[in-house]
Design a protein around this motif. Sequence first.
Motif, PDB file in Angstrom:
ATOM      1  N   ILE A   1      -4.668   3.779  -4.467  1.00 21.50           N
ATOM      2  CA  ILE A   1      -4.732   2.879  -3.729  1.00 21.50           C
ATOM      3  C   ILE A   1      -5.693   3.160  -2.523  1.00 21.50           C
ATOM      4  CG2 ILE A   1      -3.234   1.298  -2.307  1.00 21.50           C
ATOM      5  CD1 ILE A   1      -0.817   1.855  -3.701  1.00 21.50           C
TER       6      ILE A   1
ATOM      7  N   PHE B   1      -6.873   1.518   0.966  1.00 27.60           N
ATOM      8  CA  PHE B   1      -6.078   0.546   1.769  1.00 27.60           C
ATOM      9  C   PHE B   1      -7.037   0.282   3.081  1.00 27.60           C
ATOM     10  CE2 PHE B   1      -2.441  -0.558   4.887  1.00 27.60           C
ATOM     11  CZ  PHE B   1      -2.721  -1.875   4.959  1.00 27.60           C
TER      12      PHE B   1
ATOM     13  N   ALA C   1       0.880  -1.243   0.153  1.00 27.63           N
ATOM     14  CA  ALA C   1       0.018  -0.039  -0.081  1.00 27.63           C
ATOM     15  C   ALA C   1       1.014   1.234   0.068  1.00 27.63           C
ATOM     16  CB  ALA C   1      -0.940  -0.238   1.115  1.00 27.63           C
TER      17      ALA C   1
ATOM     18  N   LEU D   1      -6.891  -2.714  -1.279  1.00 31.24           N
ATOM     19  CA  LEU D   1      -5.832  -3.513  -0.812  1.00 31.24           C
ATOM     20  C   LEU D   1      -6.893  -3.542   0.770  1.00 31.24           C
ATOM     21  CD1 LEU D   1      -3.860  -3.077  -2.695  1.00 31.24           C
ATOM     22  CD2 LEU D   1      -2.002  -2.677  -0.941  1.00 31.24           C
TER      23      LEU D   1
END
Length: 260
Positions: A78, A80, A49, A161
């Motif tokens: 991203i 996360f 991440a 993620l």
Amino acid sequence: MSLELVDVTWMAGYRKIIHDVSLKVRPGEFLGLIGPNGSGKTSLMSILAGVRRPLRGKALMGGMEMHKMGRRKLAQNIGFVEQQADTTDRLTVREAVSLGRIPYLSLLSPWSSRDDEQVARALLDVDMADMAGRYWQTLSGGEKQRVHIARALAQEPKFLLLDEPTNHLDVRHQLGLLELVRALKVTAVAALHDLNHAALFCDRIAVMSEGQLVAVGTPAEILTPALLQDVFGVTAVVEQDMQGKCHIRYAVSEKQMPGA
């Protein structure tokens, strides 16, 4: 665009947590990360991440080292969701999810109707739209987890993620969440405890053991009785259905039974 780790090593104090791990996450796939507790899954997720920088090796997004990118660019790409995240701020559910739009806001790009739309869509996706006005502190653990996931979805990430995303969720919401992740047009990586969930939803599975990556492949290739015994120390039978999906049945010996 892909995420990639190249010969990554990471330490906590004097203890080596991750040993020379190389892993490439393919665009558009749902990759499951499995392994016993303490195997390095959470640390690996943090490096993927861009939250942690490797001691040695490289963490790459689209071929570029993450530590050379700005936090804003990483946050736009991203999303996360960590295992433990909390706040003492008096936020409503909608306000908490709205935090996912921060990477897109600036003096030249203030909050707009599109931001409202993304927040509303994220709340619907995790079945929390009817709780948008509730305060964070009044939520159960499972409800808070769904809000965290909605915040990540509001970022419109290319990569999602998730570290143990089904913790605190009931069975219906566990399955609903993983079905949602699989249906999203994102590249997803999830650290999972439930091996049957990994078998059912993931395109590939990566196996961590004692800080090392010991196997990567499709569920059918990875989830074998031999690997389950070697890595997890359990005896199991692995069956495949008509669609080629794996199903794991664990054998419980008498000495493992409570009171034995």
